[in-house]
Design an enzyme around this catalytic site. Structure first.
Site, PDB file in Angstrom:
ATOM      1  NE  ARG A 124      69.993 112.092   7.309  1.00  0.00           N
ATOM      2  CZ  ARG A 124      69.843 112.416   8.591  1.00  0.00           C
ATOM      3  NH1 ARG A 124      69.824 111.476   9.531  1.00  0.00           N
ATOM      4  NH2 ARG A 124      69.749 113.674   8.961  1.00  0.00           N
ATOM      5  CB  THR A 129      71.402 109.012  16.960  1.00  0.00           C
ATOM      6  OG1 THR A 129      70.585 109.953  16.331  1.00  0.00           O
ATOM      7  CG2 THR A 129      72.575 108.618  16.120  1.00  0.00           C
ATOM      8  CB  THR A 143      69.358 108.349  13.946  1.00  0.00           C
ATOM      9  OG1 THR A 143      68.674 109.237  14.824  1.00  0.00           O
ATOM     10  CG2 THR A 143      69.260 108.897  12.538  1.00  0.00           C
ATOM     11  CG  ASN A 184      66.016 113.786  14.345  1.00  0.00           C
ATOM     12  OD1 ASN A 184      67.190 113.928  14.680  1.00  0.00           O
ATOM     13  ND2 ASN A 184      65.254 114.797  14.030  1.00  0.00           N
ATOM     14  CB  SER A 223      73.158 113.149   8.842  1.00  0.00           C
ATOM     15  OG  SER A 223      73.448 112.438  10.015  1.00  0.00           O
TER      16      SER A 223
HETATM   17  O1  DON Z   1      71.362 112.745  11.648  1.00  0.00           O
HETATM   18  C1  DON Z   1      71.524 113.519  12.576  1.00  0.00           C
HETATM   19  O2  DON Z   1      72.438 114.302  12.653  1.00  0.00           O
HETATM   20  C2  DON Z   1      70.535 113.487  13.732  1.00  0.00           C
HETATM   21  N1  DON Z   1      69.263 113.036  13.275  1.00  0.00           N
HETATM   22  C3  DON Z   1      71.096 112.634  14.812  1.00  0.00           C
HETATM   23  C4  DON Z   1      70.199 112.560  16.014  1.00  0.00           C
HETATM   24  C5  DON Z   1      70.873 112.108  17.246  1.00  0.00           C
HETATM   25  O3  DON Z   1      72.049 111.893  17.305  1.00  0.00           O
HETATM   26  C6  DON Z   1      69.987 111.995  18.441  1.00  0.00           C
HETATM   27  N2  DON Z   1      70.655 111.363  19.527  1.00  0.00           N
HETATM   28  N3  DON Z   1      70.957 111.774  20.561  1.00  0.00           N
END
Ligand code: DON
Length: 574
Positions: free
Chosen positions: A111, A385, A403, A405, A456
């Site tokens: 992360r 993601t 991801t 984000n 996350s």
């Molecule tokens: O880590 C997380 O929870 C978010 N940054 C995930 C973002 C995400 O799933 C975007 N996709 N649709």
């Protein structure tokens, strides 16, 4: 004569020494200008499911070359960084949950981290308002990228040389690939942001609209990948690439420094595991909320015979909505990077505590979120993601969610290095009570602090049956990720669905606040209306929630790999 032979041998030696390219890094033959993908395969030796047909093909070719599931997962991620710039990345972060052939389970955390110069109120303006533009777009929204460190850290479980695993990605970047209709659409949609948030015009900018079949060439990215091929993680976190990142930051008022990059380390963690009716569920611990949330939700339904209620029955949907609400109330209050904040994981997943959480559950009506505050936890001494699933015949199963984000992250491409930076800083609670882009709120547990990882929802997950891989699953979708994994698992383990049905059936989502149910197109209208009568509100219908990639081990030992039909996703096997 003797002399001549010696001279000839000597010449051969010199020639061999001068040709490092002969290191057998030849990439598998994949036609990147004419390809297609399938949604489902049943295979005997191994399988890969990812968001892009080319990336899935790269993964399977690596398996065929003698690589294991970890090798294939690394090569697939690197290929996604080229062919799926929306979310595949070098400038972002991710999580890997794996079960190795020796029976060991591992979780790897790569992360992003808050840069050293970050501070708690960095997105709060002088008038006290939180500026979500800055946390979501452009240079200041980026955390220190973790993906490259994660790829190299996971490689200790691989079998093939890293140089080989990265070669297909280099070729895809250097020689290009043809883009699909949806890729053309999303690149066209991006043009204004690309102009606004970049200091050097990236290859994704085009004066005439992108269209299906256009070739995307990424020379700068190919060179960045080559530096990783030659120098390992230092080819990214130090030297030329690090310099390019820091220069980009300086040009756009970002704060990531050379020191931040040099210090970044992926971390192995103990997976968050629990038992559900004899199955062992292995998922991601903090800084992902995912493992704890699915644990809470599954335990709150375990004794309630949901199978008898039936799939998408009013009773089942209402029960699942209420457990989703309760789990998410705890997320905002208690969850964050456990290296920086004491997350009471044991209490949050304690069965008595979870029973207590369900005390005010009423099967006849909605429990408004104002009545469901975060649970009372005794604080003891003791916090776009993309997903890919891979399995091999040796018994290795790998789930990776990674991801930037949101789609294309911060929209800033590192000048001269060719990759998008993340906008992951928005996953912190930038001000207590201010929702992030997924509507999630938080406080102290997820406040910004230098070196801290933002909370996350990514939930790469394995289900083991008799201690052997049974399901490999994950999805993108922000805060909807844990609820989708919850629903996919309930669909299979309780409603006896096939992998395909479990993924393709419409999903729903509740996250405590806002107090409303989000549903996907195709969700039964009659159930929606009955829930409204019971006091539930609904948000606008969504065309697609997530893109789940799943592999299930069939009773005959074969692998059934299913790619979500909500995008270009593709399954490959052999
Ligand atoms: O880590 C997380 O929870 C978010 N940054 C995930 C973002 C995400 O799933 C975007 N996709 N649709």
């Amino acid at each position: 004569m003797q002399k001549k032979i010696t001279a000839f041998l000597f010449l051969l030696l010199i020639l061999a020494a001068c040709k490092p390219a002969q290191k057998n890094t030849a990439a598998p033959a994949i036609n990147a200008y004419n390809y297609s993908g399938v949604k489902k395969v049943v295979a005997e030796n191994g399988a890969v499911v990812s968001a892009h047909p080319l990336a899935s093909k790269v993964g399977v070719e690596i398996l065929k070359m003698g690589g294991n599931a970890v090798d294939a997962a690394i090569a697939t991620q690197l290929a996604l960084a080229v062919v799926y710039p929306n979310a595949g990345n070098l400038g972002g972060g991710g999580f890997m949950v794996a079960r190795l052939s020796n029976g060991e389970t591992v979780a790897l955390d790569y992360r992003e981290k808050a840069p050293g110069q970050a501070h708690r109120d960095m997105y709060v303006e002088t008038d006290g308002k939180a500026n979500t533009d800055k946390s979501q777009l452009g240079h200041l929204s980026s955390g220190v990228p973790g993906t490259v460190s994660g790829l190299f850290a996971s490689h200790k479980y691989g079998k093939l040389a890293f140089e080989k695993l990265i070669q297909p990605a280099i070729e895809l970047a250097e020689k290009g690939f043809t883009i699909s209709a949806s890729e053309a659409r999303s690149l066209n949609y991006l043009q204004n942001d690309l102009k606004k948030y970049n200091t050097v015009t990236p290859v994704f900018v085009k004066n005439t609209p992108w269209k299906q079949g256009d070739t995307l060439l990424q020379t700068d990215l190919a060179n960045t990948l080559k530096r990783m091929q030659q120098k390992g993680a230092a080819g990214f976190y130090e030297g030329e690439t690090a310099r390019l990142i820091v220069e980009e930051m300086k040009r756009g008022n970002g704060i990531i420094s050379l020191e931040d990059l040099k210090n970044y380390q992926a971390k192995f963690r103990t997976p968050h595991s629990f038992l559900y009716k004899g199955y062992k569920i292995v998922s991601m611990p903090m800084p992902s909320s995912g493992g704890v949330l699915i644990h809470q939700m599954m335990k709150m339904i375990e004794e309630r015979n949901i199978a008898a209620m039936g799939f998408h029955s009013l009773q089942a949907v209402q029960l699942m909505t209420e457990v989703e609400r309760r789990a998410f109330a705890d997320r905002g209050e208690y969850m964050g990077d456990a290296d920086h904040y004491k997350v009471p994981v044991d209490m949050l997943t304690n069965e008595v505590y979870l029973q207590e959480r369900m005390k005010n559950y009423d099967p006849a009506k909605a429990t408004p979120s104002v009545m469901v505050q975060p649970g009372t936890v005794l604080r003891t001494e003791s916090e776009e993601t993309t997903h890919l699933s891979v399995i091999d015949k040796e018994g290795n199963a790998v789930a990776v969610t990674t991801t930037l984000n949101n789609s294309y992250g911060s929209r800033t491409v590192v000048g001269g290095a060719g990759f998008f930076m993340n906008d992951e800083m928005d996953d912190f609670s930038i001000k207590p009570g201010v929702p992030n882009m997924y509507g999630a709120i938080g406080g102290e547990a997820n406040a910004i602090k230098p070196g801290k990882r933002m909370l996350s929802s990514m939930t790469p997950t394995l289900v083991l049956k008799d201690d052997k891989p049974y399901i490999v699953v994950g999805t993108p979708g922000g805060t909807t990720i844990p609820t989708q994994i919850f629903q996919t698992l309930v669909n299979i383990l309780e409603f006896n669905m096939s992998a395909e049905e479990a993924v393709y059936k419409p999903k729903f989502h509740h996250q405590w606040l806002p107090d409303e149910i989000m549903i996907e197109k195709g969700f039964p209208l009659a159930v929606k209306e009955a829930l409204q009568k019971m006091g539930y509100s609904f948000s606008k219908e969504r065309s697609g929630i997530g893109r789940t990639e799943i592999i299930m081990v069939l009773p005959n030992g074969k692998f059934e790999a299913v790619a979500d039909n909500r995008g270009d996703d593709a399954a490959e096997g052999w």
